[in-house]
Design a protein around this motif. Structure first.
Motif, short mmCIF file in Angstrom:
data_model
loop_
_atom_site.label_atom_id
_atom_site.label_comp_id
_atom_site.label_asym_id
_atom_site.label_seq_id
_atom_site.Cartn_x
_atom_site.Cartn_y
_atom_site.Cartn_z
N ILE A 1 41.17 131.81 108.11
CA ILE A 1 39.78 131.60 108.50
C ILE A 1 39.03 132.92 108.58
O ILE A 1 37.91 133.06 108.07
CB ILE A 1 39.72 130.86 109.86
CG1 ILE A 1 40.28 129.44 109.71
CG2 ILE A 1 38.29 130.82 110.39
CD1 ILE A 1 40.44 128.71 111.03
N ALA A 2 39.67 133.92 109.22
CA ALA A 2 39.03 135.23 109.33
C ALA A 2 38.82 135.86 107.96
O ALA A 2 37.78 136.48 107.69
CB ALA A 2 39.88 136.15 110.22
N ALA A 3 39.81 135.70 107.06
CA ALA A 3 39.68 136.26 105.71
C ALA A 3 38.57 135.58 104.93
O ALA A 3 37.88 136.23 104.12
CB ALA A 3 41.01 136.13 104.97
N ALA A 4 38.38 134.27 105.13
CA ALA A 4 37.30 133.56 104.44
C ALA A 4 35.93 134.00 104.93
O ALA A 4 34.96 134.02 104.15
CB ALA A 4 37.47 132.05 104.63
N LEU B 1 46.00 129.26 101.45
CA LEU B 1 45.40 127.94 101.31
C LEU B 1 44.32 127.69 102.36
O LEU B 1 43.36 126.96 102.10
CB LEU B 1 46.49 126.87 101.36
CG LEU B 1 47.33 126.83 100.09
CD1 LEU B 1 48.56 125.94 100.27
CD2 LEU B 1 46.51 126.34 98.91
N THR B 2 44.48 128.27 103.54
CA THR B 2 43.39 128.18 104.53
C THR B 2 42.17 128.95 104.05
O THR B 2 41.03 128.46 104.15
CB THR B 2 43.86 128.72 105.89
OG1 THR B 2 44.99 127.98 106.34
CG2 THR B 2 42.74 128.62 106.92
N TRP B 3 42.40 130.13 103.51
CA TRP B 3 41.29 130.90 102.92
C TRP B 3 40.61 130.11 101.82
O TRP B 3 39.37 130.06 101.74
CB TRP B 3 41.83 132.23 102.38
CG TRP B 3 40.82 132.96 101.53
CD1 TRP B 3 39.83 133.79 101.97
CD2 TRP B 3 40.71 132.91 100.10
NE1 TRP B 3 39.10 134.26 100.90
CE2 TRP B 3 39.62 133.74 99.74
CE3 TRP B 3 41.42 132.27 99.10
CZ2 TRP B 3 39.24 133.92 98.42
CZ3 TRP B 3 41.03 132.45 97.79
CH2 TRP B 3 39.95 133.26 97.44
N LEU B 4 41.40 129.48 100.96
CA LEU B 4 40.84 128.71 99.85
C LEU B 4 40.02 127.53 100.37
O LEU B 4 38.91 127.26 99.88
CB LEU B 4 41.96 128.20 98.95
CG LEU B 4 41.54 127.32 97.76
CD1 LEU B 4 40.64 128.09 96.81
CD2 LEU B 4 42.77 126.79 97.04
N SER C 1 35.89 127.24 100.04
CA SER C 1 35.37 126.23 99.12
C SER C 1 34.39 125.26 99.77
O SER C 1 33.92 124.33 99.11
CB SER C 1 36.53 125.44 98.51
OG SER C 1 37.25 124.75 99.51
N VAL C 2 34.08 125.47 101.04
CA VAL C 2 33.09 124.60 101.70
C VAL C 2 31.73 124.82 101.03
O VAL C 2 31.26 125.96 100.93
CB VAL C 2 33.00 124.91 103.20
CG1 VAL C 2 31.92 124.06 103.87
CG2 VAL C 2 34.34 124.67 103.88
N PRO C 3 31.07 123.76 100.55
CA PRO C 3 29.79 123.93 99.87
C PRO C 3 28.73 124.57 100.77
O PRO C 3 28.66 124.26 101.97
CB PRO C 3 29.39 122.50 99.49
CG PRO C 3 30.66 121.73 99.49
CD PRO C 3 31.52 122.36 100.55
N PRO D 1 37.08 120.40 109.06
CA PRO D 1 37.27 119.04 108.50
C PRO D 1 37.25 119.03 106.97
O PRO D 1 38.05 118.32 106.34
CB PRO D 1 36.09 118.25 109.08
CG PRO D 1 35.76 118.96 110.35
CD PRO D 1 36.00 120.41 110.07
N TYR D 2 36.35 119.81 106.37
CA TYR D 2 36.29 119.83 104.90
C TYR D 2 37.55 120.48 104.31
O TYR D 2 38.06 120.04 103.27
CB TYR D 2 35.05 120.60 104.45
CG TYR D 2 34.82 120.56 102.96
CD1 TYR D 2 34.04 119.55 102.39
CD2 TYR D 2 35.38 121.51 102.12
CE1 TYR D 2 33.83 119.50 101.02
CE2 TYR D 2 35.18 121.46 100.74
CZ TYR D 2 34.40 120.45 100.20
OH TYR D 2 34.21 120.39 98.85
N ALA D 3 38.05 121.53 104.98
CA ALA D 3 39.20 122.27 104.45
C ALA D 3 40.54 121.67 104.85
O ALA D 3 41.58 122.16 104.39
CB ALA D 3 39.14 123.72 104.93
N MET D 4 40.54 120.62 105.68
CA MET D 4 41.80 120.10 106.21
C MET D 4 42.79 119.68 105.13
O MET D 4 44.00 119.96 105.26
CB MET D 4 41.52 118.93 107.16
CG MET D 4 42.74 118.49 107.95
SD MET D 4 43.53 119.86 108.86
CE MET D 4 42.23 120.31 110.01
N PRO D 5 42.40 118.99 104.03
CA PRO D 5 43.40 118.66 103.01
C PRO D 5 44.09 119.89 102.42
O PRO D 5 45.30 119.88 102.18
CB PRO D 5 42.57 117.92 101.94
CG PRO D 5 41.40 117.36 102.68
CD PRO D 5 41.09 118.37 103.73
#
Length: 283
Positions: free
Chosen positions: A116-119, A173-176, A180-182, A206-210
């Motif tokens: 999350i911090a990296a994103a 994958l968390t960063w990805l 990728s949240v619009p 919620p958007y990144a959960m998958p």
């Protein structure tokens, strides 16, 4: 070229001196940490071994039904665990399960906040990316040397090595997922007055959960791939019979222990994999 080889950079020597310095200056810390982790792992394993096998199987079957509402998965869980008991590897399977679950837990606790911090801070991801590449590409046996020196023989160096090897998956994958949240969703949240904290919990996660859940299952698979290697430094579990079978060229024992590892991997993957969402309007 001879001059170049004659003036070798002492990188390995520097790293060795760094590990020795840590071992000398922080021996008490590493001993205490090793004792705490070993107590937690052994205590959890002892509790699971103490419980009747049928009760654990029923609990795992109930978890499978609660998570996926699939009788097929429930049947697979029950039959596969009964097969492990039949093969005689129930206790070793529980020891491996505890190691994998704790390694995955620590990886997610560290990896998700880091992702999350990296994103949110591209410079941090630029710094983390080569470190994550090294963690995944350096041969896993290399991890065992410093962890064995710092934590001693037993399950703890196996746990630490597993965490180092598997940590990159949840971070990436968390960063990805967060990246990728619009922007339209972010702007919509801001227009409704959401703070950064609210944007994270109500929109981004919620958007990144998958994608984050994909990181969880990937972390489990990577942890299981370290089971045999962790056995080389004294970690109990299914890796020990595999190593013994390799040393004695015992095909039967090696295949049975390997089959138990495969069964456990498939079961954990099916349990924690997020079910695919039905498209809107689908029956």
């Amino acid at each position: 070229m001879d001059w170049l080889t004659e003036h070798k950079l002492p990188i390995g020597k520097w790293l060795g001196q760094g590990v020795d310095l840590l071992n000398q200056q922080a021996a008490g810390f590493f001993d205490s940490l090793s004792m705490v982790l070993e107590t937690i792992l052994n205590g959890t394993t002892a509790a699971l071994v103490w419980l009747p096998a049928w009760l654990l199987i029923a609990g795992i079957a109930g978890l499978a039904w609660w998570l996926h509402r699939s009788w097929g998965l429930v049947a697979f869980a029950v039959l596969s665990l009964l097969l492990i008991i039949n093969l005689g590897y129930w206790q070793e399977t529980l020891e491996t399960l505890v190691l994998v679950l704790y390694a995955t837990l620590f990886c997610m606790l560290i990896g998700v906040p880091l992702g999350i911090a990296a994103a949110h801070h591209p410079l941090l991801y630029t710094i983390l990316r080569p470190i994550l590449d090294l963690m995944q590409t350096i041969p896993t046996f290399v991890y065992l040397i410093p962890t064995l020196i710092l934590f001693g023989l037993g399950v703890v160096p196996g746990l630490i090595s597993t965490i180092i090897f598997a940590l990159a998956a949840p971070v990436r994958l968390t960063w990805l997922g967060i990246s990728s949240v619009p922007n339209t969703l972010i702007e919509a949240g801001k227009s409704f007055g959401c703070s950064k904290h609210q944007l994270l919990w109500r929109i981004e996660l919620p958007y990144a959960m998958p994608t984050i859940m994909a990181g969880l299952t990937q972390c489990i698979m990577l942890s299981l791939s370290m089971v045999v290697i962790a056995a080389l430094v004294g970690a109990d579990g299914l890796g020990k019979p595999v190593v013994r079978a390799l040393n004695t060229v015992n095909i039967e024992k090696g295949f049975e222990a390997g089959l138990a590892i495969v069964i456990l991997a498939i079961l954990l993957d099916r349990l924690f994999k997020q079910p695919a969402k039905q498209p809107a309007g689908a029956p």
